[in-house]
Design a protein around this motif. Structure first.
Motif, PDB file in Angstrom:
ATOM      1  N   ASP A  79      23.198   2.996  -5.325  1.00 11.29           N
ATOM      2  CA  ASP A  79      22.277   3.545  -6.325  1.00 11.29           C
ATOM      3  C   ASP A  79      20.994   4.057  -5.678  1.00 11.29           C
ATOM      4  OD1 ASP A  79      24.110   2.906  -8.277  1.00 11.29           O
ATOM      5  OD2 ASP A  79      23.030   1.139  -9.002  1.00 11.29           O
ATOM      6  N   LEU A  80      20.529   3.362  -4.647  1.00 11.77           N
ATOM      7  CA  LEU A  80      19.320   3.769  -3.943  1.00 11.77           C
ATOM      8  C   LEU A  80      19.574   4.895  -2.952  1.00 11.77           C
ATOM      9  CD1 LEU A  80      17.872   0.227  -3.221  1.00 11.77           C
ATOM     10  CD2 LEU A  80      16.833   1.949  -4.708  1.00 11.77           C
ATOM     11  N   GLY A  81      20.849   5.109  -2.609  1.00 14.50           N
ATOM     12  CA  GLY A  81      21.216   6.116  -1.624  1.00 14.50           C
ATOM     13  C   GLY A  81      21.494   7.467  -2.236  1.00 14.50           C
ATOM     14  N   VAL A  82      22.470   8.160  -1.676  1.00 19.93           N
ATOM     15  CA  VAL A  82      22.778   9.529  -2.090  1.00 19.93           C
ATOM     16  C   VAL A  82      23.643   9.567  -3.342  1.00 19.93           C
ATOM     17  CG1 VAL A  82      23.916  11.670  -1.370  1.00 19.93           C
ATOM     18  CG2 VAL A  82      22.551  10.368   0.257  1.00 19.93           C
ATOM     19  N   LYS A  83      24.636   8.673  -3.427  1.00 21.18           N
ATOM     20  CA  LYS A  83      25.571   8.705  -4.558  1.00 21.18           C
ATOM     21  C   LYS A  83      25.713   7.313  -5.151  1.00 21.18           C
ATOM     22  CE  LYS A  83      30.307  10.273  -5.595  1.00 21.18           C
ATOM     23  NZ  LYS A  83      30.142  10.253  -6.986  1.00 21.18           N
ATOM     24  N   ALA A  84      25.464   7.193  -6.433  1.00 19.60           N
ATOM     25  CA  ALA A  84      25.598   5.914  -7.114  1.00 19.60           C
ATOM     26  C   ALA A  84      27.044   5.449  -7.066  1.00 19.60           C
ATOM     27  CB  ALA A  84      25.120   6.032  -8.558  1.00 19.60           C
ATOM     28  N   VAL A  85      27.245   4.157  -6.881  1.00 21.55           N
ATOM     29  CA  VAL A  85      28.580   3.595  -6.698  1.00 21.55           C
ATOM     30  C   VAL A  85      29.348   3.501  -8.012  1.00 21.55           C
ATOM     31  CG1 VAL A  85      29.846   1.541  -5.932  1.00 21.55           C
ATOM     32  CG2 VAL A  85      27.853   2.324  -4.655  1.00 21.55           C
ATOM     33  N   ARG A  86      28.727   2.957  -9.039  1.00 21.57           N
ATOM     34  CA  ARG A  86      29.440   2.693 -10.295  1.00 21.57           C
ATOM     35  C   ARG A  86      29.654   3.922 -11.155  1.00 21.57           C
ATOM     36  NH1 ARG A  86      26.195  -2.427 -12.442  1.00 21.57           N
ATOM     37  NH2 ARG A  86      24.536  -1.290 -11.456  1.00 21.57           N
ATOM     38  N   ARG A  87      28.761   4.851 -11.060  1.00 21.86           N
ATOM     39  CA  ARG A  87      28.827   6.023 -11.925  1.00 21.86           C
ATOM     40  C   ARG A  87      29.072   7.244 -11.060  1.00 21.86           C
ATOM     41  NH1 ARG A  87      24.830   2.590 -12.911  1.00 21.86           N
ATOM     42  NH2 ARG A  87      23.215   3.581 -11.726  1.00 21.86           N
ATOM     43  N   ASP A  88      29.599   8.238 -11.659  1.00 17.38           N
ATOM     44  CA  ASP A  88      29.753   9.494 -10.930  1.00 17.38           C
ATOM     45  C   ASP A  88      28.429  10.252 -11.056  1.00 17.38           C
ATOM     46  OD1 ASP A  88      30.975  11.434  -9.419  1.00 17.38           O
ATOM     47  OD2 ASP A  88      31.790  12.483 -11.166  1.00 17.38           O
ATOM     48  N   ALA A  89      27.424   9.729 -10.363  1.00 15.71           N
ATOM     49  CA  ALA A  89      26.079  10.281 -10.487  1.00 15.71           C
ATOM     50  C   ALA A  89      25.401  10.276  -9.120  1.00 15.71           C
ATOM     51  CB  ALA A  89      25.266   9.445 -11.468  1.00 15.71           C
ATOM     52  N   GLU A  90      24.346  11.039  -9.028  1.00 14.49           N
ATOM     53  CA  GLU A  90      23.550  11.033  -7.813  1.00 14.49           C
ATOM     54  C   GLU A  90      22.782   9.728  -7.718  1.00 14.49           C
ATOM     55  OE1 GLU A  90      20.829  14.129  -6.915  1.00 14.49           O
ATOM     56  OE2 GLU A  90      22.302  15.700  -7.290  1.00 14.49           O
ATOM     57  N   GLY A  91      22.580   9.290  -6.495  1.00 15.40           N
ATOM     58  CA  GLY A  91      21.718   8.143  -6.269  1.00 15.40           C
ATOM     59  C   GLY A  91      20.263   8.580  -6.291  1.00 15.40           C
TER      60      GLY A  91
END
Length: 142
Positions: A79-91
């Motif tokens: 979530d703090l990085g480039v791509k959120a893990v749980r959601r198909d969203a940007e971090g």
């Protein structure tokens, strides 16, 4: 949870009120980063604060310091990085993780330029020296 009163006298009350007011300002700053797709949980914020205080820290150390389970630390890093893990969203693009050269099973974590800006803003908003805060709580707890 608390065994005694933290705030007893006028001086401590002012310091603690100022601290809480600053903490509220920090939470407002973090809230501005968020949108419906990328929400920063309290755990994720805690992980960010640990990395801000100890750049280059291993994810296993974050787990030990915070007590947050490793899968949750990994999600927070996503979530703090480039791509959120749980959601198909940007971090939030505040942290970058790299494989630990001494232990390939682990990652070490650093702030990105945006992460450094947020950390600096938090430090600015808090504005009270650690010694003053520690002394206030110690004096109030006695």
């Amino acid at each position: 949870m608390f065994k005694g009163t933290l705030i007893r006298s006028g001086n401590n009350t002012k310091t603690v009120k100022a601290l809480f007011s600053r903490m509220s300002a920090v939470m407002n700053e973090v809230r501005q980063l968020q949108d419906e797709k990328s929400l920063m949980s309290v755990q994720t914020f805690e992980v960010f604060l640990v990395i801000a205080s100890q750049e280059g820290i291993a994810s296993s150390e974050i787990r030990k310091i915070t007590g947050i389970p490793q899968p949750s630390v990994s999600r927070a890093l996503g979530d703090l990085g480039v791509k959120a893990v749980r959601r198909d969203a940007e971090g939030l693009k505040l942290v970058k993780s790299e494989r630990d050269p001494s232990d390939r099973r682990n990652v070490v974590c650093f702030l990105t330029p945006n992460g450094k800006l947020l950390a600096a803003r938090i430090a600015q908003l808090m504005g009270t020296s650690e010694e003053k805060i520690d002394a206030s709580f110690q004096n109030g707890a006695q």
